[in-house]
Design an enzyme around this catalytic site. Sequence first.
Site, PDB file in Angstrom:
ATOM      1  CB  SER A  81      -5.610 -30.406   5.367  1.00  0.00           C
ATOM      2  OG  SER A  81      -4.531 -30.329   4.447  1.00  0.00           O
ATOM      3  CE1 TYR A 140      -5.596 -36.118   4.907  1.00  0.00           C
ATOM      4  CE2 TYR A 140      -5.126 -34.068   3.762  1.00  0.00           C
ATOM      5  CZ  TYR A 140      -5.088 -34.837   4.905  1.00  0.00           C
ATOM      6  OH  TYR A 140      -4.545 -34.316   6.055  1.00  0.00           O
TER       7      TYR A 140
END
Length: 256
Positions: A145, A158
């Site tokens: 990400s 996350y």
Amino acid sequence: MTQRLEGRTALVTGSTSNIGRAIVVAFAREGAHVVVSGRDEARGAEVVGQIRADGGKADFVRADLDGSPAASRALAAGASALLGGHVDVLVNNAGIYPPSTTPTTDEETFDRVFGVNVKAPFFLTQALVPAMIGAGGGVVVNLGSWITRLGVPSGAVYSTSKGAMETLTRAWASEFGPQGIRVNAISPGVIASAGWDDTTRGMADVMMRGTPAGRSGQPDAIAAAAVYLASDDAEFVHGIVLDVDGGRTGVAVVAV
């Protein structure tokens, strides 16, 4: 149409929607026999139906990848059985992003994020790579990400879990590369989802303001990168994290 994955078998986790769905559809169009996986059997059947209607080969295996080795091994066994004994290409895409800040994250949420985002792909890779090696080679593609390298004020757990996946990519490339397994990762930027409401879409536009792309990306952009990394076009590519983010992390952002 090119058939860059003709004769290959592939498993894409979390492939009943959004990025995972785009990847599994793209793989099938390139000639791969794919296994669609996820928790929702109805959505899985829909994806399989779409692929078969387009002339591709697809099957569905239900999987709830909670981080337990048993769940990952069950998916590996189910997919391998449908794909003739082994998987040529594994895409570790499934992940969760529960909204939370550091002060509001409890232990259960922390463990769930790391279970789904890190432990599940770790044990799935552990289960599938030996057969890849025995077959003479294979490919693993992980999903990272953009917020692993560009901090944002929410989603610390996350982003850390995805940072772990990017580190595993390099470690696995070193560990398995000499045995014929190529391991790489894709780091998506702000990617549009069919479920976005107007508020979310507006926030995404703000995050991409001033970037070279100037807008959110589409899942197909990630799928195209996954096809490249899975194919022989990337035969000399090992241990990279490919940014597909409209320039969000690699280029200075100027708000306009």
